[in-house]
Design a protein around this motif. Structure first.
Motif, short mmCIF file in Angstrom:
data_model
loop_
_atom_site.label_atom_id
_atom_site.label_comp_id
_atom_site.label_asym_id
_atom_site.label_seq_id
_atom_site.Cartn_x
_atom_site.Cartn_y
_atom_site.Cartn_z
N LEU A 154 0.83 -1.21 0.00
CA LEU A 154 0.00 0.00 0.00
C LEU A 154 0.86 1.26 0.00
N ARG A 155 1.86 1.27 0.87
CA ARG A 155 2.71 2.46 0.99
C ARG A 155 3.49 2.71 -0.30
N THR A 156 3.96 1.64 -0.94
CA THR A 156 4.74 1.79 -2.18
C THR A 156 3.87 2.33 -3.31
N LEU A 157 2.61 1.94 -3.31
CA LEU A 157 1.68 2.49 -4.31
C LEU A 157 1.24 3.91 -3.93
N GLU A 158 1.60 4.35 -2.74
CA GLU A 158 1.22 5.66 -2.19
C GLU A 158 -0.29 5.78 -2.10
N GLY A 159 -0.89 4.76 -1.57
CA GLY A 159 -2.35 4.72 -1.55
C GLY A 159 -3.01 5.46 -0.42
N GLY A 160 -2.29 5.80 0.64
CA GLY A 160 -3.00 6.33 1.80
C GLY A 160 -4.08 5.35 2.18
N CYS A 161 -5.17 5.85 2.74
CA CYS A 161 -6.25 4.93 3.13
C CYS A 161 -7.38 4.95 2.12
N THR A 162 -7.24 5.69 1.01
CA THR A 162 -8.42 5.94 0.19
C THR A 162 -8.44 5.29 -1.18
N ALA A 163 -7.29 5.10 -1.84
CA ALA A 163 -7.32 4.56 -3.21
C ALA A 163 -7.85 3.13 -3.22
N PRO A 164 -8.43 2.70 -4.35
CA PRO A 164 -8.96 1.33 -4.44
C PRO A 164 -7.84 0.29 -4.55
N ILE A 165 -7.28 -0.05 -3.38
CA ILE A 165 -6.14 -0.98 -3.31
C ILE A 165 -6.51 -2.13 -2.37
N GLY A 166 -6.27 -3.35 -2.82
CA GLY A 166 -6.49 -4.52 -1.98
C GLY A 166 -5.21 -5.33 -1.90
N ALA A 167 -4.99 -6.02 -0.79
CA ALA A 167 -3.78 -6.85 -0.66
C ALA A 167 -3.99 -7.90 0.41
N ILE A 168 -3.51 -9.10 0.13
CA ILE A 168 -3.57 -10.16 1.15
C ILE A 168 -2.33 -11.05 1.04
N ALA A 169 -1.65 -11.24 2.17
CA ALA A 169 -0.50 -12.16 2.24
C ALA A 169 -0.87 -13.29 3.19
N LYS A 170 -0.54 -14.51 2.82
CA LYS A 170 -0.83 -15.66 3.67
C LYS A 170 0.42 -16.53 3.78
N TYR A 171 0.64 -17.05 4.97
CA TYR A 171 1.78 -17.95 5.19
C TYR A 171 1.34 -19.38 4.92
N ASN A 172 2.06 -20.05 4.04
CA ASN A 172 1.79 -21.45 3.74
C ASN A 172 2.79 -22.30 4.52
N GLU A 173 2.31 -22.85 5.63
CA GLU A 173 3.20 -23.57 6.57
C GLU A 173 3.85 -24.79 5.92
N LYS A 174 3.05 -25.49 5.10
CA LYS A 174 3.53 -26.73 4.49
C LYS A 174 4.74 -26.48 3.58
N GLU A 175 4.64 -25.40 2.79
CA GLU A 175 5.71 -25.10 1.83
C GLU A 175 6.74 -24.11 2.39
N ASP A 176 6.41 -23.50 3.55
CA ASP A 176 7.23 -22.43 4.12
C ASP A 176 7.38 -21.27 3.12
N THR A 177 6.25 -20.92 2.52
CA THR A 177 6.23 -19.81 1.55
C THR A 177 5.18 -18.78 1.96
N LEU A 178 5.27 -17.63 1.32
CA LEU A 178 4.25 -16.59 1.46
C LEU A 178 3.52 -16.46 0.14
N ASP A 179 2.20 -16.50 0.19
CA ASP A 179 1.38 -16.29 -1.01
C ASP A 179 0.81 -14.88 -0.93
N PHE A 180 1.03 -14.10 -1.97
CA PHE A 180 0.57 -12.70 -1.96
C PHE A 180 -0.30 -12.40 -3.18
N LYS A 181 -1.38 -11.66 -2.92
CA LYS A 181 -2.24 -11.16 -4.00
C LYS A 181 -2.46 -9.68 -3.76
N GLY A 182 -2.26 -8.88 -4.80
CA GLY A 182 -2.51 -7.44 -4.67
C GLY A 182 -3.27 -6.94 -5.87
#
Length: 308
Positions: A229-257
């Protein structure tokens, strides 16, 4: 050392008080003394203007920031998605609590045939509005403001077909109705479903107490989303969505923005899976990908539009 009473600042809405009491209980369980001090925020008082028109990021957090800086309270508890990515000087993030439900939900009147035809949907969030219009371009979206209870009442009092809420807020105060659909296609706000506690940077006693409440996995995932969000300079108002999830089995992070135009017609998405060791720059790199993919121009358009 004499133990001081930790004064917990909060907004006076039911949800904000629920969050403050949750932190209070966790601190009390660790043997700390606490008291809750409720403060009204401008975001709760000015209900007739869309949030982006008020021109302030952090309208819900500003009053509590001032109360902390003025020494009236020691800590403040917030829904993390309402907190600007840059905290005021002297205030630091002291704990992120374990995350609850991340989803947005549609509260409706019992019949969902309207999804296939014309409908009026209420939301005060540009992110929800843009994603709704992207999926349902023929629907009408109207502004909806106020705390959770006020907004739920407005849904009952108006002839709208439905309204979009964060599931976590409704679940926390037992307001989630039967007539509710999970919007698993809608990418949530950065840090949605997480609570953050902030304190003064020089208050070692309180920082030490709060560090014991921190949930590391939630802290890392929300850090990534807020960095995006900060890198896009979104503040709290622009139409920006983001979700990061930890995948324990693979020891990876899955990200969608995602970044959308306000009317929902343009949508730029990014998906990444990286090793957990690469978490520190994940949000930044994902945002760069969006900016290089037409996001820079789109952000400029959004900022111009919101200034009008």
């Amino acid at each position: 050392m004499t133990q001081k009473t930790i004064r917990i600042g909060t907004r006076d809405s039911e949800l904000a008080l629920w969050q403050a009491h949750t932190v209070q209980k966790q601190l009390n369980d660790l043997g700390y003394k606490t008291e809750i001090i409720a403060v009204k925020s401008q975001g709760d008082i000015i209900l007739d203007k869309p949030l982006y028109e008020l021109g302030i990021t952090g309208i819900f957090t500003k009053t509590l920031d001032l109360a902390m800086i003025n020494g009236q309270v020691d800590i403040a508890v917030h829904s993390m998605k309402d907190v600007p990515t840059a905290l005021p000087n002297g205030i630091v993030q002291a704990a992120v609590l374990e995350r609850a439900n991340i989803l947005d939900v549609l509260v409706h009147k019992g019949n969902i045939d309207f999804l296939e035809s014309d409908a009026t949907i209420a939301t005060g969030s540009l992110r929800r509005q843009a994603q709704w219009w992207h999926k349902y371009p023929n629907h009408t979206v109207v502004d909806l403001r106020g705390n959770v209870n006020t907004r739920m009442q407005k849904v009952q009092d108006n002839d709208w077909h439905g309204a979009v809420f964060a599931a976590a807020g409704l679940e926390r105060i037992n307001l989630k109705p039967e007539n509710c659909i999970n919007l698993d296609w809608m990418i949530p706000a950065p840090a949605q479903g997480a609570m953050v506690v902030v304190a003064m940077a020089d208050d070692d006693f309180t920082l030490d107490a709060l560090s014991q409440l921190n949930h590391i996995e939630t802290e890392i995932c929300t850090y990534i989303e807020r960095q995006f969000l900060r890198t896009l300079e979104g503040g709290c108002t622009a139409p920006i969505g983001a979700i990061a999830k930890y995948n324990e089995k693979e020891d990876t992070l899955d990200f969608k923005g995602v970044l959308l135009s306000v009317d929902g017609k343009q949508k730029i998405e990014v998906e990444k899976i990286v090793a957990i060791t690469e978490w520190k720059k994940l949000g930044f790199h994902a945002a760069q990908e969006i900016l290089n993919n037409g996001g820079t121009e789109l952000m400029a358009e959004i900022k111009k539009m919101l200034k009008k």
